[in-house]
Design a protein around this motif. Structure first.
Motif, PDB file in Angstrom:
ATOM      1  N   ALA A 202       0.872  -1.176   0.000  1.00 53.80           N
ATOM      2  CA  ALA A 202       0.000   0.000   0.000  1.00 53.80           C
ATOM      3  C   ALA A 202       0.908   1.224   0.000  1.00 53.80           C
ATOM      4  CB  ALA A 202      -0.910  -0.008   1.224  1.00 53.80           C
ATOM      5  N   ASP A 204       2.216   4.712  -2.858  1.00 53.32           N
ATOM      6  CA  ASP A 204       1.906   5.464  -4.073  1.00 53.32           C
ATOM      7  C   ASP A 204       3.185   5.724  -4.860  1.00 53.32           C
ATOM      8  OD1 ASP A 204       0.948   7.053  -6.052  1.00 53.32           O
ATOM      9  OD2 ASP A 204       0.296   8.708  -4.766  1.00 53.32           O
ATOM     10  N   GLN A 212       0.577   4.285   2.134  1.00 61.31           N
ATOM     11  CA  GLN A 212      -0.832   4.646   2.151  1.00 61.31           C
ATOM     12  C   GLN A 212      -1.518   4.022   3.367  1.00 61.31           C
ATOM     13  OE1 GLN A 212      -2.300   6.572  -0.888  1.00 61.31           O
ATOM     14  NE2 GLN A 212      -0.150   6.971  -0.422  1.00 61.31           N
ATOM     15  N   THR A 213      -2.471   4.731   3.916  1.00 56.07           N
ATOM     16  CA  THR A 213      -3.275   4.194   5.003  1.00 56.07           C
ATOM     17  C   THR A 213      -4.744   4.296   4.622  1.00 56.07           C
ATOM     18  OG1 THR A 213      -3.368   6.349   6.121  1.00 56.07           O
ATOM     19  CG2 THR A 213      -1.602   4.843   6.777  1.00 56.07           C
ATOM     20  N   GLY A 214      -5.558   3.460   5.239  1.00 56.90           N
ATOM     21  CA  GLY A 214      -6.989   3.508   4.977  1.00 56.90           C
ATOM     22  C   GLY A 214      -7.569   2.120   4.796  1.00 56.90           C
ATOM     23  N   GLU A 239      -8.223  -2.502   7.449  1.00 53.56           N
ATOM     24  CA  GLU A 239      -7.535  -1.209   7.443  1.00 53.56           C
ATOM     25  C   GLU A 239      -6.028  -1.412   7.356  1.00 53.56           C
ATOM     26  OE1 GLU A 239      -8.576   2.034   7.865  1.00 53.56           O
ATOM     27  OE2 GLU A 239     -10.743   1.739   8.128  1.00 53.56           O
ATOM     28  N   LEU A 277      -7.284   2.261  -1.603  1.00 50.63           N
ATOM     29  CA  LEU A 277      -6.048   3.019  -1.425  1.00 50.63           C
ATOM     30  C   LEU A 277      -5.107   2.639  -2.565  1.00 50.63           C
ATOM     31  CD1 LEU A 277      -4.592   0.372  -0.229  1.00 50.63           C
ATOM     32  CD2 LEU A 277      -5.014   1.384   1.994  1.00 50.63           C
ATOM     33  N   LYS A 278      -4.112   3.453  -2.784  1.00 52.79           N
ATOM     34  CA  LYS A 278      -3.196   3.191  -3.891  1.00 52.79           C
ATOM     35  C   LYS A 278      -2.177   2.123  -3.499  1.00 52.79           C
ATOM     36  CE  LYS A 278      -3.680   7.652  -6.183  1.00 52.79           C
ATOM     37  NZ  LYS A 278      -2.982   8.844  -6.715  1.00 52.79           N
ATOM     38  N   CYS A 279      -1.715   1.378  -4.506  1.00 52.17           N
ATOM     39  CA  CYS A 279      -0.711   0.349  -4.251  1.00 52.17           C
ATOM     40  C   CYS A 279       0.250   0.293  -5.434  1.00 52.17           C
ATOM     41  CB  CYS A 279      -1.364  -1.011  -4.002  1.00 52.17           C
ATOM     42  SG  CYS A 279      -2.141  -1.743  -5.445  1.00 52.17           S
ATOM     43  N   HIS A 432      -6.789   5.682 -11.754  1.00 47.91           N
ATOM     44  CA  HIS A 432      -7.667   6.250 -10.736  1.00 47.91           C
ATOM     45  C   HIS A 432      -8.341   7.486 -11.325  1.00 47.91           C
ATOM     46  CE1 HIS A 432      -5.847   3.702  -7.608  1.00 47.91           C
ATOM     47  NE2 HIS A 432      -4.707   3.940  -8.235  1.00 47.91           N
ATOM     48  N   MET A 456       0.307  11.923   5.589  1.00 46.13           N
ATOM     49  CA  MET A 456      -0.178  10.716   6.264  1.00 46.13           C
ATOM     50  C   MET A 456      -0.024  10.930   7.766  1.00 46.13           C
ATOM     51  SD  MET A 456       3.009   8.123   5.767  1.00 46.13           S
ATOM     52  CE  MET A 456       3.059   8.466   4.031  1.00 46.13           C
ATOM     53  N   ASP A 510      -3.705  12.533   9.638  1.00 45.56           N
ATOM     54  CA  ASP A 510      -3.714  12.692   8.188  1.00 45.56           C
ATOM     55  C   ASP A 510      -4.423  13.986   7.811  1.00 45.56           C
ATOM     56  OD1 ASP A 510      -3.400  12.186   5.536  1.00 45.56           O
ATOM     57  OD2 ASP A 510      -5.018  10.721   5.389  1.00 45.56           O
TER      58      ASP A 510
END
Length: 522
Positions: A202, A204, A212-214, A239, A277-279, A432, A456, A510
């Motif tokens: 996770a 970007d 990334q978190t979420g 999460e 979330l982005k990966c 995206h 973040m 964040d």
């Protein structure tokens, strides 16, 4: 620094208690040594509770080849061949494979014997990895190799060894811990086929690989079989937090040879989808499909050297992606009657008397507004995208899977929609897009110029400026620690710092405002 100057640059500063790519800094010149040392020591102390570091010469074209060893309580030890872990970013492994491509049998035996000798020298018992750096400046044949370190545990990448040997390494650990002898002698350990592992993170890639978190809103992949294995601890709805490494999963493949294993990995990545979330999924696909990687032209500088190919600057969606997003948005509205009476007023297919219905959709794509004009027709849609007209027909829309026909050619994708946000997985690309609805976006006209917010959640470890300071664009302002890594926050504009209240040790959420800079023009 005196020792580093004596060794000669470049040098590598490494935390003595480090691992996993943490607590390491490459220093190219003497002037950068002190700042790199301080940063490395802070990260080492935060990650391992030990700020001590060592310095070693940095080879300019190394391959990272490690050997899996096992020792038992009877003084015996064996090696289960090697893994090539040269594909790295920030000293963190990205792709691993076994066996090492291009390694001769003589060199394999020499490295394996050296690893076993090291394990026996310390009476090692259990699973371990002896890591070597191989200097391939003049090629791999008879290249010199150097001991780097030993990891006294089972590595993240151990599945590739399991697939080429057919052995369960965790079972080996348990048997040896129970006092049993090694399950196999050296000449009984098979080497069959080739295996790859990629680490799905996770993060970007377009934003300096920022973790990334979420919430993971969607996570799917191919069915596991002889050729594909998925190791993961998360699923849709879970999460990704700031407290742990942002790895989502490990994708592992096997086939009879390296070319076959590459094809298996390419298919596995194409069939994997992560949304919410982005990966780094597309980044991994770009590596696996790169011609230099296919030819095994490898060293630890591979990613930086091929950065332009692996992370192309123009990431805007092509017209096929925009067509897929448009059809995904319109598909739910192109339906027949909702009851059995066949009442024409129950149709929502865009029919109009005398004229075809026309509408315009706008998608935000990397801050660009992309407009698609749509004309509803009896059997398809006519799309106009940036001057190009194309007839598009929906063939199938089943859950997240969408098949459309464009000019007689079938185009397929997984489309994950969350409100007005679309994540589109088409071939080896991940796009995206945001469906822009004027008046419903809560636009901010002032743009927040000079306001720096947290990328973040994390902790402030160092503040380099104070209220009233005049700063230049690009100047480091503070250091934020998140996901066990340090991130330098820099000034986006030149001006004066105002309203700074944060200090080292403060936790930030964040999107929280870190610093406000009053621009020179203000």
């Amino acid at each position: 620094q005196k020792q580093a100057d004596q060794i000669g640059y470049p040098v590598l500063i490494k935390a003595v208690a480090g691992g996993g790519g943490k607590g390491m800094r490459l220093v190219e010149k003497s002037g950068d040594f002190i700042s790199s040392l301080e940063s490395c020591q802070r990260e080492a102390a935060a990650s391992f509770g030990n700020a001590h570091v060592l310095i070693e010469k940095y080879l300019t074209k190394p391959r990272h080849i490690e050997v899996q060893v096992f020792g038992d309580s009877f003084g015996d030890a064996v090696y289960l061949y090697e893994r090539d872990c040269s594909l790295q970013r920030r000293h963190q492994k990205v792709v691993e494979e076994a066996p090492a491509p291009g390694l001769s049998e003589d060199m394999r035996k020499a490295m394996g014997d050296a690893a076993v000798k090291a394990a026996k020298a310390i009476g090692y018992c259990g699973a371990g990895t002896i890591e070597f750096i191989v200097d391939v400046e003049k090629g791999l044949d008879d290249a010199p190799f150097y001991f780097m370190e030993m990891n006294t545990r089972l590595q993240v990448e151990h599945p590739v060894t399991e697939l080429i040997t057919g052995q369960d390494l965790v079972e080996w650990q348990l048997r040896i811990a129970a006092g049993e002898r090694l399950p196999l002698a050296q000449d009984e350990i098979p080497l069959i086929g080739h295996a790859f592992e990629v680490r799905l993170y996770a993060e970007d890639p377009e934003n300096n690989f920022m973790p990334q978190t979420g919430k993971i809103s969607h996570f799917s992949g191919p069915q596991q079989n002889t050729h594909f294995r998925l190791d993961t601890g998360v699923e849709a709805g879970d999460e990704v937090s700031i407290y742990y490494d942002p790895m989502i999963a490990k994708l592992i493949v096997w086939d009879r040879d390296r070319a076959g294993a590459l094809r298996q990995m390419s298919k596995a990545l194409e069939a994997t989808a992560v949304a919410g979330l982005k990966c780094n999924l597309e980044f991994l696909s770009n590596i696996i499909r790169h011609p230099a990687f296919s030819k095994a032209d490898l060293d630890t500088g591979f990613i930086e050297r091929h950065k332009a190919d692996l992370m192309p600057e123009d990431k805007r969606a092509d017209h096929n992606i925009l067509s897929l997003a448009t059809m995904a948005e319109l598909a739910p509205h192109r339906t027949g009657p909702r009851n059995t009476r066949n009442d024409p007023w129950d149709f929502s297919d865009g029919w109009r008397m005398n004229l075809n219905l026309k509408t315009t959709l706008t998608f935000i794509d990397h801050d660009d507004m992309r407009e698609i004009s749509v004309t509803y027709r009896e059997n398809d849609f006519l799309l106009s995208i940036e001057g190009e007209e194309r007839a598009v027909q929906i063939i199938r829309h089943d859950g997240t899977h969408l098949d459309i026909m464009i000019g007689g050619h079938k185009v397929s994708a997984q489309v994950i929609q969350n409100g007005q946000d679309f994540t589109i997985f088409h071939g080896a690309t991940v796009s995206h897009l945001h469906h822009y609805l004027p008046g419903a976006e809560g636009e901010d006209e002032d743009g927040g110029n000079g306001v720096i917010t947290t990328p973040m959640p994390g902790k402030v470890t160092q503040v380099m400026v104070k209220d009233g300071d005049i700063v230049a664009q690009g100047q480091p302002l503070m250091i934020l620690e998140a996901m066990k890594m340090e991130h330098t926050i820099k000034a986006q504009i030149s001006g004066m710092v105002e309203g700074l209240t944060l200090a080292a040790g403060d936790q930030v959420t964040d999107g929280e405002i870190l610093i406000h800079i009053i621009g020179d023009e203000e």
